[in-house]
Design an enzyme around this catalytic site. Sequence first.
Site, PDB file in Angstrom:
ATOM      1  N   LYS A  22       0.848  -1.210   0.000  1.00  0.00           N
ATOM      2  CA  LYS A  22       0.000   0.000   0.000  1.00  0.00           C
ATOM      3  C   LYS A  22       0.880   1.256   0.000  1.00  0.00           C
ATOM      4  CE  LYS A  22      -1.730   1.463   4.065  1.00  0.00           C
ATOM      5  NZ  LYS A  22      -1.379   2.864   4.418  1.00  0.00           N
ATOM      6  N   ASN A  23       1.912   1.238   0.864  1.00  0.00           N
ATOM      7  CA  ASN A  23       2.691   2.464   1.053  1.00  0.00           C
ATOM      8  C   ASN A  23       3.719   2.712  -0.040  1.00  0.00           C
ATOM      9  OD1 ASN A  23       1.120   2.836   3.258  1.00  0.00           O
ATOM     10  ND2 ASN A  23       2.691   2.334   4.767  1.00  0.00           N
ATOM     11  N   ARG A  92      -5.220  10.611   4.360  1.00  0.00           N
ATOM     12  CA  ARG A  92      -4.139  11.554   4.581  1.00  0.00           C
ATOM     13  C   ARG A  92      -3.124  11.498   3.438  1.00  0.00           C
ATOM     14  NH1 ARG A  92      -1.825  13.860   7.960  1.00  0.00           N
ATOM     15  NH2 ARG A  92       0.161  12.970   7.313  1.00  0.00           N
ATOM     16  N   CYS A 116      -4.955  11.893  12.973  1.00  0.00           N
ATOM     17  CA  CYS A 116      -5.769  10.684  13.017  1.00  0.00           C
ATOM     18  C   CYS A 116      -5.481  10.011  14.354  1.00  0.00           C
ATOM     19  CB  CYS A 116      -5.418   9.766  11.855  1.00  0.00           C
ATOM     20  SG  CYS A 116      -3.720   9.241  11.945  1.00  0.00           S
ATOM     21  N   ARG A 121       0.275  14.009  13.018  1.00  0.00           N
ATOM     22  CA  ARG A 121       0.568  13.857  11.584  1.00  0.00           C
ATOM     23  C   ARG A 121       0.803  15.224  10.922  1.00  0.00           C
ATOM     24  NH1 ARG A 121      -1.241   8.639   9.894  1.00  0.00           N
ATOM     25  NH2 ARG A 121       0.322   8.806   8.279  1.00  0.00           N
ATOM     26  N   ILE A 123       2.496  18.296   8.665  1.00  0.00           N
ATOM     27  CA  ILE A 123       3.011  18.269   7.284  1.00  0.00           C
ATOM     28  C   ILE A 123       4.032  19.391   7.061  1.00  0.00           C
ATOM     29  CG2 ILE A 123       0.927  17.185   6.308  1.00  0.00           C
ATOM     30  CD1 ILE A 123       0.143  19.994   5.261  1.00  0.00           C
ATOM     31  N   ASP A 124       4.571  19.930   8.161  1.00  0.00           N
ATOM     32  CA  ASP A 124       5.511  21.063   8.019  1.00  0.00           C
ATOM     33  C   ASP A 124       6.737  20.700   7.186  1.00  0.00           C
ATOM     34  OD1 ASP A 124       6.025  19.354  10.248  1.00  0.00           O
ATOM     35  OD2 ASP A 124       7.562  20.744  10.917  1.00  0.00           O
ATOM     36  N   LEU A 125       7.208  19.464   7.297  1.00  0.00           N
ATOM     37  CA  LEU A 125       8.412  19.085   6.530  1.00  0.00           C
ATOM     38  C   LEU A 125       8.106  19.022   5.027  1.00  0.00           C
ATOM     39  CD1 LEU A 125       9.812  16.328   8.932  1.00  0.00           C
ATOM     40  CD2 LEU A 125      10.502  18.733   8.770  1.00  0.00           C
ATOM     41  N   ASP A 305       4.828   0.526  12.168  1.00  0.00           N
ATOM     42  CA  ASP A 305       3.629  -0.115  11.609  1.00  0.00           C
ATOM     43  C   ASP A 305       3.471  -1.567  12.039  1.00  0.00           C
ATOM     44  OD1 ASP A 305       3.609   1.618   8.384  1.00  0.00           O
ATOM     45  OD2 ASP A 305       3.121   2.238  10.420  1.00  0.00           O
ATOM     46  N   ARG A 397      -8.487  -0.589   4.985  1.00  0.00           N
ATOM     47  CA  ARG A 397      -7.645   0.421   4.335  1.00  0.00           C
ATOM     48  C   ARG A 397      -6.301  -0.190   3.927  1.00  0.00           C
ATOM     49  NH1 ARG A 397      -6.021   4.652   7.791  1.00  0.00           N
ATOM     50  NH2 ARG A 397      -4.860   5.157   5.908  1.00  0.00           N
TER      51      ARG A 397
HETATM   52  C1  EPZ Z   1       4.216   6.846   6.230  1.00  0.00           C
HETATM   53  O1  EPZ Z   1       3.423   7.852   6.825  1.00  0.00           O
HETATM   54  C2  EPZ Z   1       3.319   5.617   6.164  1.00  0.00           C
HETATM   55  N1  EPZ Z   1       2.145   5.901   5.346  1.00  0.00           N
HETATM   56  C3  EPZ Z   1       2.860   5.232   7.582  1.00  0.00           C
HETATM   57  O2  EPZ Z   1       2.104   4.037   7.473  1.00  0.00           O
HETATM   58  C4  EPZ Z   1       4.104   4.950   8.421  1.00  0.00           C
HETATM   59  O3  EPZ Z   1       3.711   4.665   9.743  1.00  0.00           O
HETATM   60  C5  EPZ Z   1       5.025   6.179   8.419  1.00  0.00           C
HETATM   61  O4  EPZ Z   1       5.353   6.532   7.047  1.00  0.00           O
HETATM   62  C6  EPZ Z   1       6.323   5.921   9.177  1.00  0.00           C
HETATM   63  O5  EPZ Z   1       6.979   4.830   8.623  1.00  0.00           O
HETATM   64  C7  EPZ Z   1       2.269   5.895   3.999  1.00  0.00           C
HETATM   65  O6  EPZ Z   1       3.351   5.702   3.465  1.00  0.00           O
HETATM   66  C8  EPZ Z   1       1.024   6.132   3.215  1.00  0.00           C
HETATM   67  P1  EPZ Z   1       6.205  10.260   8.345  1.00  0.00           P
HETATM   68  P2  EPZ Z   1       3.957   9.392   6.840  1.00  0.00           P
HETATM   69  O7  EPZ Z   1       6.080  11.492   7.545  1.00  0.00           O
HETATM   70  O8  EPZ Z   1       4.678   9.679   5.596  1.00  0.00           O
HETATM   71  C9  EPZ Z   1       6.194  13.511  11.778  1.00  0.00           C
HETATM   72  C10 EPZ Z   1       0.256   2.632   7.802  1.00  0.00           C
HETATM   73  O9  EPZ Z   1      -0.150   2.075   8.828  1.00  0.00           O
HETATM   74  N2  EPZ Z   1       6.114  14.473  10.677  1.00  0.00           N
HETATM   75  O10 EPZ Z   1       7.464   9.447   8.251  1.00  0.00           O
HETATM   76  O11 EPZ Z   1       2.823  10.249   7.239  1.00  0.00           O
HETATM   77  C11 EPZ Z   1       4.868  12.792  11.955  1.00  0.00           C
HETATM   78  O12 EPZ Z   1       4.011  13.568  12.778  1.00  0.00           O
HETATM   79  C12 EPZ Z   1       0.708   4.075   7.852  1.00  0.00           C
HETATM   80  O13 EPZ Z   1       0.366   2.082   6.678  1.00  0.00           O
HETATM   81  C13 EPZ Z   1       6.274  15.830  10.952  1.00  0.00           C
HETATM   82  O14 EPZ Z   1       6.478  16.219  12.093  1.00  0.00           O
HETATM   83  O15 EPZ Z   1       4.989   9.296   8.055  1.00  0.00           O
HETATM   84  C14 EPZ Z   1       5.261  11.498  12.600  1.00  0.00           C
HETATM   85  O16 EPZ Z   1       5.376  11.691  14.002  1.00  0.00           O
HETATM   86  C15 EPZ Z   1       0.487   4.700   9.239  1.00  0.00           C
HETATM   87  N3  EPZ Z   1       6.174  16.719   9.930  1.00  0.00           N
HETATM   88  C16 EPZ Z   1       6.644  11.224  12.011  1.00  0.00           C
HETATM   89  O17 EPZ Z   1       7.101  12.459  11.442  1.00  0.00           O
HETATM   90  C17 EPZ Z   1       5.943  16.317   8.637  1.00  0.00           C
HETATM   91  O18 EPZ Z   1       5.869  17.191   7.737  1.00  0.00           O
HETATM   92  C18 EPZ Z   1       6.635  10.153  10.927  1.00  0.00           C
HETATM   93  O19 EPZ Z   1       5.877  10.649   9.874  1.00  0.00           O
HETATM   94  C19 EPZ Z   1       5.781  14.942   8.378  1.00  0.00           C
HETATM   95  C20 EPZ Z   1       5.875  14.028   9.412  1.00  0.00           C
END
Ligand code: EPZ
Length: 425
Positions: A22-23, A92, A116, A121, A123-125, A305, A397
């Site tokens: 999925k990811n 998302r 969620c 979650r 999105i600042d980065l 995950d 999902r």
């Molecule tokens: C991806 O989410 C995956 N989803 C998630 O899988 C997975 O848990 C996560 O990566 C970590 O491996 C998809 O790929 C669709 P992140 P993503 O950006 O990209 C913080 C599942 O169960 N952050 O690496 O959203 C955030 O709050 C899902 O399949 C910021 O602070 O994860 C979190 O604490 C759940 N600012 C951490 O980073 C940002 O701009 C990890 O987030 C972005 C993220």
Amino acid sequence: MDKLVIEGGQPLSGSIRIHGAKNAALPILAATLLTEGKIQLRNVPRLLDIEVMLEILNALGCIAVQRDDLVTVDTSGADSSHVPEQLMKLMRSSIFLMGPLLARFGEVCIYQPGGCAIGERKIDLHLKGLSALGAVIEEQDNQLWCRASRLKGCDIHLDFPSVGATENIMMAAATAEGTTVITNAAREPEIQDLQRFLNELGASIIGAGTDTITIRGVNKLTPCEYEIIPDRIVAGTVMIAAAATRGTIRLTHANPVHLTSLIHVLRRAGVQIGICDDIITVSSSGRPKAVDRIVTSPYPSFPTDLQSQIMVLLSLAEGMTLMKETVFEGRFKHVDELVRMGADISVDLNAAFIRGVPRLYGATVEATDLRAGAALVIAGLAAQGKTVVEQIHHIDRGYDRIELMFQRLGGKMHRQTPAMKLDLA
Ligand code: EPZ
């Protein structure tokens, strides 16, 4: 709403083919917008999140269709850069559309994706990366407008190796002017799959899988055919279920390299793991042993995950395990439900203290998010008696008909839909 009814206590056995990731599929579907024409993707799983992404692509003017695990996307008719709010709210991962739409149309409008059950979650980065490439971002109410007449490559350092932000920047930079270097990039296998796909389209990207990714912008990308990698989290979920039910199973079309950290933990817990090419065998005949501590963190460390799923196995282990969740601040929502099934777990901020018990007992429990729901299914398979898992749309999902997957492995489980209940009445 559908429910899963599970009769526990049956050791799993048999063989299962692991479906596509999925990811990996979600960002790759978004990346199809970077080129005009017809793209074929194979090994795409049939999931709610994939359906939503296809709906979004169609709403943007594409023709996106899935038949079994084959998806064709014709992006030549794409004529909108505005992601519909009601679809954005469903998933998302629509955030992945920012980079491709910005690169294709020079603008994109999305709605704040919101948090969620597993955390804020943010999105600042994502936004910092896109603005570094030259995008101007304005917030109006709950809409985010992002515009860039021309994206220009630059050096971008991520404060945290965010998977989504790494992917968004890669997609935006693929056709930008000049070269972009992402440092402290995420290293997940799904990032490597996205790099392979983009390079198949004609991009020039190296470094995915390491913490430094270099994207040399090219003028044009052209359609291709591509096969998505196996889903390592689905594979890990099945492996843990086999261990928790003291069964013996065989996974095919898996990638053991993507599961190194889980395999290490399972072996420490006394589970036998065999590996031969894309086949993984899992066998366990006795009670698992506790592992003193597990800390989730970005790949290649133990994946967040699989945290809720491995917690089920460890709640049945001999001894105590300390689990620390360092990626998401709200990812222990499954603990209360496991405690209701007889687990002995206490939580303090991002740490869970798991004292193993000899058995779990069936109960009616509620899925709060995708992976917590999968954990409750594993608990139901391992428990004594009947478990009913509610709110299983969360599970749909990320797992293609989870009940069929475990039925094939001898699990006694079925999906109960409201209509069925009426029939029973
Ligand atoms: C991806 O989410 C995956 N989803 C998630 O899988 C997975 O848990 C996560 O990566 C970590 O491996 C998809 O790929 C669709 P992140 P993503 O950006 O990209 C913080 C599942 O169960 N952050 O690496 O959203 C955030 O709050 C899902 O399949 C910021 O602070 O994860 C979190 O604490 C759940 N600012 C951490 O980073 C940002 O701009 C990890 O987030 C972005 C993220």
